[in-house]
Design an enzyme around this catalytic site. Structure first.
Site, PDB file in Angstrom:
ATOM      1  N   SER A  35      -2.787   5.083 -12.082  1.00 17.10           N
ATOM      2  CA  SER A  35      -2.003   5.590 -10.959  1.00 17.10           C
ATOM      3  C   SER A  35      -2.847   6.567 -10.167  1.00 17.10           C
ATOM      4  CB  SER A  35      -0.728   6.275 -11.455  1.00 17.10           C
ATOM      5  OG  SER A  35      -0.007   6.827 -10.378  1.00 17.10           O
ATOM      6  N   LYS A  89       9.710  -7.224 -10.684  1.00 15.06           N
ATOM      7  CA  LYS A  89      10.255  -8.055  -9.625  1.00 15.06           C
ATOM      8  C   LYS A  89      10.085  -7.359  -8.263  1.00 15.06           C
ATOM      9  CE  LYS A  89      13.921  -5.525  -8.499  1.00 15.06           C
ATOM     10  NZ  LYS A  89      14.218  -5.056  -7.145  1.00 15.06           N
ATOM     11  N   ASP A 167      15.128  -6.269  -1.796  1.00 15.55           N
ATOM     12  CA  ASP A 167      14.621  -5.677  -3.036  1.00 15.55           C
ATOM     13  C   ASP A 167      15.736  -5.605  -4.077  1.00 15.55           C
ATOM     14  OD1 ASP A 167      12.341  -3.984  -4.392  1.00 15.55           O
ATOM     15  OD2 ASP A 167      14.172  -2.822  -4.614  1.00 15.55           O
TER      16      ASP A 167
END
Length: 313
Positions: A35, A89, A167
């Site tokens: 990250s 997803k 989303d």
């Protein structure tokens, strides 16, 4: 056998779901993170994936929690390095790149998993079994939530490739494509785009069904107060209602029997996803069902675009 996994992207979904699911599983050890900003206490952190792949050949699995647009490059790098990959997803920004990732995984002989978490909601399989023995007359999806509550400050969702209201809407579509015994395809869509956004804030969809059942969906990201995640099905056997994102089900107004509570079933969508990923890796298999994503792509291709008031956080 405990497998080592690295999480790429330490944002809200990683902290809310992935990290506790890994920590609570006997299958997994969170061995590293990648990250630009976030870290996890006690876990080795890397600023970029290539460095991790070079420094930690012992990490077998890479779990990607990044927004969809940059995900392909990270997934491709992990697959080229011979690592198994789990995809949040939606599994990518386009259908074509997801097909490309699957081909890469097969060539590399590693596992790849498009992780549709809403399919792991508590009552999805019960709904699937019930609909299998019924003649569908209509199915209506109502998926309305407050984007400010669930995605605070996440500007990427309003950029091209960020999906906007799809989303969360793709979660509903992942359930629908799992529970319906017959395939459907989109035949009409109306998408509402805020003046200052590149992705829609609301959508109304209708689908063709092989037995001419009326199938529709309404998504909205402006819902304040109580949130609505509901699927209603009218059949020749009665009326089924799924609510709370698939966690609750009733038949003809009566709650379904309580699920098994013998302790053998995992609790929670993400723990079940990680159990599925462990099974795929051990069996050397791939699960890249893209049917929910196809409906979203078709909506962008076919949808009528309406411009609405600007969105402000």
């Amino acid at each position: 056998m405990v497998m080592k996994v690295a999480l790429v992207g330490i944002g809200k979904i990683a902290r809310d779901q992935h990290i506790p699911s890994i920590a609570g599983s006997a299958n997994w050890e969170l061995a590293a993170t990648v990250s630009h900003q976030g870290t996890v206490d006690g876990v080795e952190a890397f600023a970029d994936l290539d460095t991790l792949l070079s420094a930690r050949p012992d990490i077998e699995v890479i779990s990607l929690c990044l927004p969809p647009v940059p995900r392909f490059g990270y997934a491709a790098a992990a697959l080229r390095a011979g690592r198994h990959v789990m995809l949040e997803k939606p599994p990518g920004a386009t259908v074509a790149e997801c097909h490309a990732l699957e081909a890469m995984a097969r060539n590399a002989g590693v596992s790849l998993f498009a992780a549709w978490h809403s399919r792991e909601a508590l009552e999805v399989q019960r709904a699937k079994s019930w609909l299998k023995n019924s003649q569908l007359q209509s199915l209506k999806v109502t998926w309305k939530e407050d984007v400010r509550r669930w995605h605070p400050g996440q500007e990427w969702i309003w950029k091209t490739g960020g999906l906007g209201v799809f989303d969360p809407g793709i979660n509903a579509l992942s359930i629908v494509t799992e529970i319906l015994p017959d395939p459907i395809h989109l035949n009409d869509a109306v998408l509402e785009f805020p003046e200052n956004c590149e992705t829609p804030i609301a959508a109304k969809l209708s689908f063709s069904h092989p037995q001419e059942a009326a199938v529709s969906a309404e998504f909205d990201w402006r819902q304040e107060g109580e949130q609505t995640w509901m699927i209603e099905a009218e059949t020749d056997s009665g009326r089924m209602v799924m609510s709370d994102g698939g966690a609750v089900i009733s038949i003809d107004g009566q709650p379904a029997l309580e699920p098994d509570t013998d302790g053998s079933a995992l609790t929670g969508e993400y723990p079940r996803l990680y159990a599925r990923m462990a099974a795929l890796v051990r069996a050397g298999e791939i699960d890249m069902d893209l049917s929910p994503m196809v409906h979203v792509a078709d909506a962008f291709l076919l949808g009528k675009r309406l411009t609405v008031a600007p969105f402000h956080e």
